[in-house]
Enzyme design. Structure first.
Site, short mmCIF file in Angstrom:
data_model
loop_
_atom_site.label_atom_id
_atom_site.label_comp_id
_atom_site.label_asym_id
_atom_site.label_seq_id
_atom_site.Cartn_x
_atom_site.Cartn_y
_atom_site.Cartn_z
N ASN A 93 -6.90 -5.08 5.30
CA ASN A 93 -7.46 -4.23 6.36
C ASN A 93 -8.14 -5.01 7.48
O ASN A 93 -9.07 -4.52 8.12
CB ASN A 93 -8.41 -3.18 5.77
CG ASN A 93 -7.72 -1.84 5.57
OD1 ASN A 93 -6.99 -1.37 6.44
ND2 ASN A 93 -7.94 -1.23 4.42
N GLU B 243 -3.96 1.82 -2.81
CA GLU B 243 -4.09 3.22 -2.42
C GLU B 243 -3.19 4.11 -3.30
O GLU B 243 -2.46 4.97 -2.83
CB GLU B 243 -3.80 3.43 -0.93
CG GLU B 243 -4.71 4.49 -0.35
CD GLU B 243 -4.67 4.60 1.17
OE1 GLU B 243 -5.10 5.66 1.66
OE2 GLU B 243 -4.23 3.66 1.86
N ASN C 34 0.87 -1.17 0.00
CA ASN C 34 0.00 0.00 0.00
C ASN C 34 0.92 1.22 0.00
O ASN C 34 1.66 1.45 0.95
CB ASN C 34 -0.90 -0.01 1.24
CG ASN C 34 -1.82 1.20 1.32
OD1 ASN C 34 -1.43 2.32 1.02
ND2 ASN C 34 -3.05 0.98 1.78
N ASN D 115 0.12 4.43 -0.11
CA ASN D 115 -0.39 5.62 0.60
C ASN D 115 -0.26 6.87 -0.26
O ASN D 115 0.18 7.93 0.19
CB ASN D 115 0.37 5.78 1.94
CG ASN D 115 -0.30 6.79 2.87
OD1 ASN D 115 -1.51 6.97 2.82
ND2 ASN D 115 0.49 7.45 3.68
N ASP E 17 3.28 4.39 4.94
CA ASP E 17 3.08 3.86 6.29
C ASP E 17 2.99 2.34 6.28
O ASP E 17 2.97 1.71 7.35
CB ASP E 17 1.85 4.49 6.96
CG ASP E 17 0.60 4.46 6.11
OD1 ASP E 17 0.68 4.07 4.92
OD2 ASP E 17 -0.48 4.84 6.62
N HIS E 18 2.95 1.74 5.09
CA HIS E 18 3.04 0.29 4.92
C HIS E 18 4.43 -0.07 4.40
O HIS E 18 5.07 0.74 3.74
CB HIS E 18 2.01 -0.22 3.92
CG HIS E 18 0.58 -0.04 4.33
ND1 HIS E 18 -0.24 -1.08 4.70
CD2 HIS E 18 -0.19 1.08 4.43
CE1 HIS E 18 -1.44 -0.62 5.00
NE2 HIS E 18 -1.44 0.69 4.84
N ASP F 253 -3.85 -5.01 0.70
CA ASP F 253 -4.20 -4.49 2.02
C ASP F 253 -5.60 -4.99 2.33
O ASP F 253 -6.59 -4.41 1.88
CB ASP F 253 -4.14 -2.96 2.00
CG ASP F 253 -4.45 -2.35 3.36
OD1 ASP F 253 -4.85 -3.10 4.27
OD2 ASP F 253 -4.30 -1.12 3.50
#
Length: 264
Positions: free
Chosen positions: A155, A36, A8, A10, A255-256, A153
């Site tokens: 989630n 994303e 991901n 971001n 952030d991943h 992702d």
């Protein structure tokens, strides 16, 4: 060997300015699954949109600046599919798959949800539809003599070992009992395997997402939500799986972290 990475990003435009371009140039992966992306193809610089040596398929969301998935493959795919036949979700930039010789690889960005809001209702509707699609995908692949891996992702942290602060998150989206039970069904009923957990059965994590808030990354206070979910035949051929965790907080470009599996 087939090496598949999922990450991901971001926001691909932001990631490209922080280190994604250099990471992609150095990777040994045969397939890279992005989530994303949050950009139309026309909004991306040429070197990011169409990197040399890759075939790229984008599935942007109809809502500008939201979601978006992509697949990068070294070989030209035999077939590409955007969406999974959902009237509600096929324009949401959350699923794309490609057929390569003997294997279907997909990039998934499952909605994150938020307890007590319409976002959680949306997530539950997505999960219900997508489980049925996964069943059919496995059956069709088996009939064609193909394997499947759905990367992305997801989630949802499946078990207590999949997030550092599980006690504090028992009522949080991503670790709700009903979400975890849905993943049980993906594995037990639809017949898929969590590849990284199969490779690392007795450890916490390895985590792949850390909030930018506080010192989550430095404390390894993360979640394992970026998954390789594969048919058992392919999962059995996984020989190595790793999270490409940045050396320092400052060197992160998302952030991943990328999650990479090598299949024989």
């Amino acid at each position: 060997m087939l090496t598949v990475t999922t990450v991901n990003v971001n926001g691909l435009r932001a990631a490209a300015k922080k280190g994604y371009v250099e990471w992609l140039a150095a990777t040994d992966a045969d397939v890279v699954c992005l989530q994303e992306v949050r950009a139309e193809e026309s909004q991306l610089p040429e070197a990011v949109r169409a990197p040399e040596g890759w075939h790229v398929v984008y599935a942007p969301a109809a809502a500008k600046g939201r979601a978006g998935v992509a697949l990068l493959t070294r070989r030209e795919p035999e077939r590409v599919r955007v969406g999974f036949g959902s009237e509600e979700f096929d324009g949401s930039g959350r699923y794309v798959e490609a057929d390569l010789p003997g294997v279907t690889v997909a990039s998934l960005y499952l909605p994150s949800g938020e307890v007590g809001t319409e976002r959680q209702d949306e997530k539950e509707r997505f999960m219900a539809e997508f489980l049925e699609y996964l069943r059919g995908l496995r059956a069709r692949a088996a009939a064609d003599g193909r394997e499947v891996v759905v990367c992305g992702d997801w989630n949802i942290a499946h078990r207590e070992a999949d997030l550092k602060n599980w006690r504090a998150n028992r009522k949080s989206a991503g670790f709700l009992p009903e979400e975890r039970a849905w993943l049980d069904r993906v594995y037990a009923e639809a017949g898929y395997t969590d590849v990284m957990r199969a490779l690392h059965p007795d450890q916490a994590g390895p985590y792949s997402w850390w909030s930018y808030r506080g010192r989550a990354f430095d404390n390894d206070s993360g979640w394992r939500i970026d998954l390789h979910v594969a048919t058992p035949g392919l999962a059995a051929r996984a020989v190595k799986g790793l999270v490409e965790r940045a050396a320092t907080h400052e060197e992160r470009w998302s952030d991943h972290a990328p999650v990479t599996v090598v299949y024989e």
